[in-house]
Design an enzyme around this catalytic site. Sequence first.
Site, PDB file in Angstrom:
ATOM      1  N   GLY A  13       0.817  -1.214   0.000  1.00  0.00           N
ATOM      2  CA  GLY A  13       0.000   0.000   0.000  1.00  0.00           C
ATOM      3  C   GLY A  13       0.850   1.263   0.000  1.00  0.00           C
ATOM      4  O   GLY A  13       0.518   2.252   0.640  1.00  0.00           O
ATOM      5  N   SER A  40       0.625  -3.693   5.171  1.00  0.00           N
ATOM      6  CA  SER A  40       0.985  -3.967   6.557  1.00  0.00           C
ATOM      7  C   SER A  40       1.405  -2.686   7.259  1.00  0.00           C
ATOM      8  O   SER A  40       2.386  -2.052   6.877  1.00  0.00           O
ATOM      9  CB  SER A  40       2.136  -4.987   6.567  1.00  0.00           C
ATOM     10  OG  SER A  40       2.757  -4.963   7.820  1.00  0.00           O
ATOM     11  N   ILE A  43       5.007  -2.800   8.575  1.00  0.00           N
ATOM     12  CA  ILE A  43       6.149  -2.643   7.661  1.00  0.00           C
ATOM     13  C   ILE A  43       6.255  -1.201   7.157  1.00  0.00           C
ATOM     14  O   ILE A  43       7.338  -0.632   7.084  1.00  0.00           O
ATOM     15  CB  ILE A  43       6.050  -3.641   6.486  1.00  0.00           C
ATOM     16  CG1 ILE A  43       6.181  -5.052   7.042  1.00  0.00           C
ATOM     17  CG2 ILE A  43       7.128  -3.380   5.445  1.00  0.00           C
ATOM     18  CD1 ILE A  43       6.012  -6.156   6.028  1.00  0.00           C
ATOM     19  N   LYS A  79       5.995  21.917 -11.364  1.00  0.00           N
ATOM     20  CA  LYS A  79       7.392  21.638 -11.706  1.00  0.00           C
ATOM     21  C   LYS A  79       7.573  21.793 -13.214  1.00  0.00           C
ATOM     22  O   LYS A  79       6.908  21.092 -13.986  1.00  0.00           O
ATOM     23  CB  LYS A  79       7.722  20.201 -11.254  1.00  0.00           C
ATOM     24  CG  LYS A  79       9.088  19.725 -11.699  1.00  0.00           C
ATOM     25  CD  LYS A  79       9.366  18.305 -11.254  1.00  0.00           C
ATOM     26  CE  LYS A  79      10.648  17.775 -11.873  1.00  0.00           C
ATOM     27  NZ  LYS A  79      10.858  16.351 -11.655  1.00  0.00           N
ATOM     28  N   LEU A 333       8.941  -0.327  -6.418  1.00  0.00           N
ATOM     29  CA  LEU A 333      10.270  -0.747  -5.966  1.00  0.00           C
ATOM     30  C   LEU A 333      10.433  -2.259  -6.050  1.00  0.00           C
ATOM     31  O   LEU A 333      11.549  -2.765  -6.130  1.00  0.00           O
ATOM     32  CB  LEU A 333      10.498  -0.255  -4.536  1.00  0.00           C
ATOM     33  CG  LEU A 333      10.370   1.277  -4.367  1.00  0.00           C
ATOM     34  CD1 LEU A 333      10.429   1.658  -2.895  1.00  0.00           C
ATOM     35  CD2 LEU A 333      11.450   2.003  -5.151  1.00  0.00           C
ATOM     36  N   GLU A 342      16.007  11.819 -12.014  1.00  0.00           N
ATOM     37  CA  GLU A 342      15.080  12.389 -12.997  1.00  0.00           C
ATOM     38  C   GLU A 342      13.628  12.042 -12.651  1.00  0.00           C
ATOM     39  O   GLU A 342      12.762  12.049 -13.520  1.00  0.00           O
ATOM     40  CB  GLU A 342      15.437  11.904 -14.416  1.00  0.00           C
ATOM     41  CG  GLU A 342      16.663  12.587 -15.007  1.00  0.00           C
ATOM     42  CD  GLU A 342      16.365  14.004 -15.549  1.00  0.00           C
ATOM     43  OE1 GLU A 342      15.205  14.422 -15.549  1.00  0.00           O
ATOM     44  OE2 GLU A 342      17.333  14.680 -15.954  1.00  0.00           O
ATOM     45  N   THR A 344      11.835   9.359 -11.978  1.00  0.00           N
ATOM     46  CA  THR A 344      11.231   8.417 -12.919  1.00  0.00           C
ATOM     47  C   THR A 344      10.414   7.292 -12.269  1.00  0.00           C
ATOM     48  O   THR A 344       9.679   6.595 -12.961  1.00  0.00           O
ATOM     49  CB  THR A 344      12.326   7.776 -13.792  1.00  0.00           C
ATOM     50  OG1 THR A 344      13.453   7.468 -12.978  1.00  0.00           O
ATOM     51  CG2 THR A 344      12.757   8.713 -14.888  1.00  0.00           C
ATOM     52  N   ILE A 346       7.805   7.047 -10.146  1.00  0.00           N
ATOM     53  CA  ILE A 346       6.340   7.103 -10.184  1.00  0.00           C
ATOM     54  C   ILE A 346       5.866   6.966 -11.635  1.00  0.00           C
ATOM     55  O   ILE A 346       4.853   6.324 -11.917  1.00  0.00           O
ATOM     56  CB  ILE A 346       5.834   8.383  -9.488  1.00  0.00           C
ATOM     57  CG1 ILE A 346       6.068   8.216  -7.977  1.00  0.00           C
ATOM     58  CG2 ILE A 346       4.361   8.654  -9.789  1.00  0.00           C
ATOM     59  CD1 ILE A 346       5.812   9.436  -7.141  1.00  0.00           C
TER      60      ILE A 346
HETATM   61  C1  FAD Z   1      15.588   8.195  -1.690  1.00  0.00           C
HETATM   62  C2  FAD Z   1      14.440   8.022  -2.616  1.00  0.00           C
HETATM   63  C3  FAD Z   1      13.882   9.138  -3.249  1.00  0.00           C
HETATM   64  C4  FAD Z   1      12.844   8.989  -4.168  1.00  0.00           C
HETATM   65  N1  FAD Z   1      12.359  10.077  -4.837  1.00  0.00           N
HETATM   66  C5  FAD Z   1      11.437   9.903  -5.823  1.00  0.00           C
HETATM   67  C6  FAD Z   1      10.960  10.986  -6.591  1.00  0.00           C
HETATM   68  O1  FAD Z   1      11.314  12.139  -6.373  1.00  0.00           O
HETATM   69  N2  FAD Z   1      10.080  10.726  -7.585  1.00  0.00           N
HETATM   70  C7  FAD Z   1       9.633   9.469  -7.854  1.00  0.00           C
HETATM   71  O2  FAD Z   1       8.872   9.267  -8.793  1.00  0.00           O
HETATM   72  N3  FAD Z   1      10.021   8.430  -7.088  1.00  0.00           N
HETATM   73  C8  FAD Z   1      10.914   8.615  -6.102  1.00  0.00           C
HETATM   74  N4  FAD Z   1      11.323   7.542  -5.348  1.00  0.00           N
HETATM   75  C9  FAD Z   1      10.690   6.238  -5.545  1.00  0.00           C
HETATM   76  C10 FAD Z   1       9.371   6.203  -4.805  1.00  0.00           C
HETATM   77  O3  FAD Z   1       9.564   6.452  -3.444  1.00  0.00           O
HETATM   78  C11 FAD Z   1       8.772   4.821  -4.968  1.00  0.00           C
HETATM   79  O4  FAD Z   1       8.774   4.462  -6.311  1.00  0.00           O
HETATM   80  C12 FAD Z   1       7.338   4.846  -4.531  1.00  0.00           C
HETATM   81  O5  FAD Z   1       7.244   5.316  -3.231  1.00  0.00           O
HETATM   82  C13 FAD Z   1       6.728   3.487  -4.641  1.00  0.00           C
HETATM   83  O6  FAD Z   1       7.119   2.685  -3.603  1.00  0.00           O
HETATM   84  P1  FAD Z   1       6.413   1.285  -3.487  1.00  0.00           P
HETATM   85  O7  FAD Z   1       4.946   1.510  -3.336  1.00  0.00           O
HETATM   86  O8  FAD Z   1       6.872   0.435  -4.587  1.00  0.00           O
HETATM   87  O9  FAD Z   1       7.034   0.665  -2.161  1.00  0.00           O
HETATM   88  P2  FAD Z   1       6.857   1.046  -0.611  1.00  0.00           P
HETATM   89  O10 FAD Z   1       6.560   2.483  -0.412  1.00  0.00           O
HETATM   90  O11 FAD Z   1       8.038   0.478   0.073  1.00  0.00           O
HETATM   91  O12 FAD Z   1       5.567   0.238  -0.167  1.00  0.00           O
HETATM   92  C14 FAD Z   1       5.619  -1.156   0.068  1.00  0.00           C
HETATM   93  C15 FAD Z   1       4.295  -1.619   0.629  1.00  0.00           C
HETATM   94  O13 FAD Z   1       4.334  -3.029   0.735  1.00  0.00           O
HETATM   95  C16 FAD Z   1       3.819  -3.424   1.983  1.00  0.00           C
HETATM   96  N5  FAD Z   1       4.406  -4.721   2.343  1.00  0.00           N
HETATM   97  C17 FAD Z   1       5.703  -5.112   2.288  1.00  0.00           C
HETATM   98  N6  FAD Z   1       5.834  -6.375   2.704  1.00  0.00           N
HETATM   99  C18 FAD Z   1       4.592  -6.807   3.020  1.00  0.00           C
HETATM  100  C19 FAD Z   1       4.068  -8.017   3.534  1.00  0.00           C
HETATM  101  N7  FAD Z   1       4.849  -9.081   3.803  1.00  0.00           N
HETATM  102  N8  FAD Z   1       2.730  -8.086   3.753  1.00  0.00           N
HETATM  103  C20 FAD Z   1       1.913  -7.042   3.481  1.00  0.00           C
HETATM  104  N9  FAD Z   1       2.361  -5.877   3.001  1.00  0.00           N
HETATM  105  C21 FAD Z   1       3.675  -5.760   2.793  1.00  0.00           C
HETATM  106  C22 FAD Z   1       4.206  -2.299   2.929  1.00  0.00           C
HETATM  107  O14 FAD Z   1       3.356  -2.294   4.051  1.00  0.00           O
HETATM  108  C23 FAD Z   1       3.970  -1.092   2.022  1.00  0.00           C
HETATM  109  O15 FAD Z   1       2.599  -0.732   2.092  1.00  0.00           O
HETATM  110  C24 FAD Z   1      12.338   7.696  -4.407  1.00  0.00           C
HETATM  111  C25 FAD Z   1      12.844   6.588  -3.722  1.00  0.00           C
HETATM  112  C26 FAD Z   1      13.885   6.744  -2.837  1.00  0.00           C
HETATM  113  C27 FAD Z   1      14.429   5.533  -2.129  1.00  0.00           C
END
Ligand code: FAD
Length: 508
Positions: A13, A40, A43, A79, A333, A342, A344, A346
């Site tokens: 989420g 979760s 997490i 932006k 991720l 850049e 990228t 999202i």
């Molecule tokens: C330093 C940094 C800067 C960034 N800056 C940018 C930016 O400027 N622009 C941009 O586009 N992107 C940026 N990003 C990338 C961006 O943060 C991510 O692409 C975006 O937040 C998506 O994350 P996610 O949803 O894939 O993962 P997360 O935010 O890590 O979410 C993972 C989810 O999975 C759930 N989960 C994990 N394991 C379990 C389990 N076993 N059971 C149930 N649930 C679980 C967690 O609860 C959470 O809800 C950046 C990333 C970093 C590291």
Amino acid sequence: MQSSPLHIVIVGGGSAGWMCAAACAQQLHPQRYRLTLIESDDIGTVGVGEATLPALRDFNDMLGLDEAQFMRETQGTFKLGIEFRGWDRPGQSYLHPFGAFGQLWGGVEFQHHWMRARTQGLNPPPFEEFSCAVRACDRNAFEFPDSEARSTVYSYAYHFDAGLYADFLRRWSMARGAKRIEGQVMDVEQHGDCGHITGLTLKSGQRIEGDFFVDCSGFRSILLGEKLQVPWEDWTRWLPCDRAWAVPCDRSRDFTPFTRSIAQKGGWIWRIPLQHRTGNGHVFSSHFVSEDEARATLLAQLDGHAQGEPRLLKFRAGRRAQAWKGNCVAMGLASGFLEPLESTSIFLIQKAIQDMMRMLPTPERPRADDRLAREFNRLSDELYERIRDFLILHYTANRREGEPLWDHVRHYELPPSLRHKLALFDARGHVPYFKDGFFSRDSWLAVLFGQGLMPRHHDCLADFMPLAQLDGRLRELHASVATHVASMPTHEQVIARYCHPLPRQAVS
Ligand SMILES: Cc1cc2nc3c(=O)[nH]c(=O)nc-3n(C[C@H](O)[C@H](O)[C@H](O)COP(=O)(O)OP(=O)(O)OC[C@H]3O[C@@H](n4cnc5c(N)ncnc54)[C@H](O)[C@@H]3O)c2cc1C
């Protein structure tokens, strides 16, 4: 024959999970598709990700979001591009705008006309002054683009609070039928023969069965990576940054319509203005600078009071060898990460969602089609590789002599695809042109010229224009861009007017 709805289960989420849920809730018929998202609280999410690309506007439009409301809910700002300070060498800066440089004249790209003027002694204004977005950034100005104005073509994206965006999409998706389950996935069951995922078991013991699974579980990638064992392709040899400290600070008066990226000894610092605060972070390579030193560097460069302690994030550049395997697709991720230089990530999520929805199984044919999965993976690979090459360009074309990180990236071996692009530019000033996806020709030009590269020759097709005419047209275009930008309000004025309109009865 009426089939039962196809059950899509999203694990995670964060931004990826809720963007996927929102898009599916909006686009897929509720009698044909059922949607469950598991997240979760224990997490949590990465929670950074404040800068975006213009394509996010298409995503929000697809959802039917009201832009002003979205900006209010996420504390968003506009932006127009990214300023790179010190990336070529200390003291130098340039802007990568979302928009065109100049115009196509006689079917020939603008850079060739400009380079010809330069070599023929016409002494044209700097290349970047032919971009409306660059000149607006110089003045901290903003205006919504006018699609009719040929000389001033530009686009815009947003800065926003990623946590607020995910909250907003959560409420939005649940109001449209997405089911949310709070819980931690502990076990993943697979079909004995084909290996497709059949169900998940949560810590509470609850079991959730599904037809199709979307892995948005972040860096751990619990479905595609851990369970289906899809290997990780490591790209740290080209993108060595592997850590970031992130900390917001009080908003400064310098309310820029652009992201700032400032090169440092061991990486770079981002600065992102939001309505309620400024987002800051230091992305660095732990091979070249220690965590303590990077933290101190970030704190010393804040332009407002820090709002809390900096948070350390660890990552590796790379991607999964396949983003879709069997009946599981990963996004966010869980599928890969290229550093946020850049903005990228999202965009990659958005693109994966759009491609996935085009290739989803149907209730009548619930088995995922391998041919469509291969096409999804091809599109994903292509996009990741193009973005990778573009990011490497920022690093490798530097003149920061004597600094170990910058010396390293200037001398390492480039991917063949990037070597080819650089050779074309060097020989003739040609830059990549992709019909689909990123990055555009103008983006490549911004970074190539910005990093101090200059082709040996322009395209001889530009030679058709008499020099006096070329001189006149360049000066006319330059003046028209300046006139347009001079009439723009400031970014701050636009935000105040657009996102916080006076109550209806107070408007005179
Ligand atoms: C330093 C940094 C800067 C960034 N800056 C940018 C930016 O400027 N622009 C941009 O586009 N992107 C940026 N990003 C990338 C961006 O943060 C991510 O692409 C975006 O937040 C998506 O994350 P996610 O949803 O894939 O993962 P997360 O935010 O890590 O979410 C993972 C989810 O999975 C759930 N989960 C994990 N394991 C379990 C389990 N076993 N059971 C149930 N649930 C679980 C967690 O609860 C959470 O809800 C950046 C990333 C970093 C590291």
